[in-house]
Design an enzyme around this catalytic site. Sequence first.
Site, PDB file in Angstrom:
ATOM      1  N   LYS A   1       0.813  -1.219   0.000  1.00  0.00           N
ATOM      2  CA  LYS A   1       0.000   0.000   0.000  1.00  0.00           C
ATOM      3  C   LYS A   1       0.846   1.269   0.000  1.00  0.00           C
ATOM      4  CE  LYS A   1      -4.311  -1.756   1.880  1.00  0.00           C
ATOM      5  NZ  LYS A   1      -5.440  -1.490   2.789  1.00  0.00           N
TER       6      LYS A   1
ATOM      7  N   LYS B   1     -10.407  -7.367 -11.651  1.00  0.00           N
ATOM      8  CA  LYS B   1     -11.455  -7.449 -10.645  1.00  0.00           C
ATOM      9  C   LYS B   1     -12.518  -6.380 -10.885  1.00  0.00           C
ATOM     10  CE  LYS B   1     -11.168  -8.133  -6.242  1.00  0.00           C
ATOM     11  NZ  LYS B   1     -10.784  -8.080  -4.803  1.00  0.00           N
TER      12      LYS B   1
ATOM     13  N   LYS C   1     -15.080  -0.380  -8.131  1.00  0.00           N
ATOM     14  CA  LYS C   1     -15.775   0.907  -8.199  1.00  0.00           C
ATOM     15  C   LYS C   1     -14.931   1.968  -8.889  1.00  0.00           C
ATOM     16  CE  LYS C   1     -14.193   2.950  -3.863  1.00  0.00           C
ATOM     17  NZ  LYS C   1     -14.579   3.725  -2.680  1.00  0.00           N
TER      18      LYS C   1
END
Length: 336
Positions: free
Chosen positions: A116, A199, A202
């Site tokens: 991350k 995947k 959004k």
Amino acid sequence: MTQTFAPRVFSGIQPTGNLHLGNYLGAIRNWVDMQHQHECVYCIVDLHAITLWQDPEALRKGIHEMAAALLASGIDPDRAVLFNQSQVHMHAELCWILMCTARMGWMQRMTQFKEKSGKDKEGASVGLFGYPVLQAADILGYKATHVPVGEDQKQHLELSRDIAQKFNTDYGVELFPLPEPVIQGPATRVMSLRDGTAKMSKSDPSDMSRINLADDADAIAQKIKKAKTDPEPLPGGIAGLESRPEARNLVSIYAALAGTSAQAVLTEFEGKGFGAFKPALADLTVSVLAPIAARFRELCADPGHLDAVLAKGAARADAIAAPVLAEVKRTVGFLG
């Protein structure tokens, strides 16, 4: 350890806005099933969310939308404990105490921080580095015995166990259970309707790539009709889908929604093209999602009700967590 702990499941979920079919099949539906089998504490993890900067209004909306999605999908707030994390002060307070138990070497081995933070580790927040300890506090603060985990969270559950073990050993107590993973079999990995190798997300700029939880029946049917496929008919076995990611994705979605196996779907539709399969998939998807979507939209329009549900859940969560936190404070030597 000789002490017996009452079985309790804890699970947390990010307050993600723009919820879609992947969120429902990947996590939410499992929560609904588990509440009928176990004592469950379900937490919308807004403290975790701010390890990366969040727009405050978007965060508030995301918390409401996640609560609405969980309720619309079948979470019963009288059966399961449902709340948002920041309303229960145990999470942050116990996190600090467990920060003093966790070891730097353990934290530096956490792979998600590396992923991350990317190349800008110096610019990452301390919260992003330490949030696996907050996860440990989430779990241990309820003396949870079982935690549903995906592949990406197994390492964090192991850290929670290590922290619990070290705390118990350091203070000569059996205060925390060592939480066990709940293995739910292979998760349904829902891919984009426009690209079977990516995947469903959004963040994809194309709304046609996903089925949103707020979509009505017409939108759902239209998106499935336009979903990317190939010209070949469906095979009779799983091996026939190996080099056909879009076909595999649609078959997997059908199987997950129908509660059956991909092989059973292929047996039913063997030799048929997508002209026959897509309408059947659209009908099935609408039958499952349309009632959820309608209830979701209704709940999102009533934030006051959502606030009341979360506040009630927070009071129930605090009733479990406050005695645990008090026990921890006495154990480490705090007064009061």
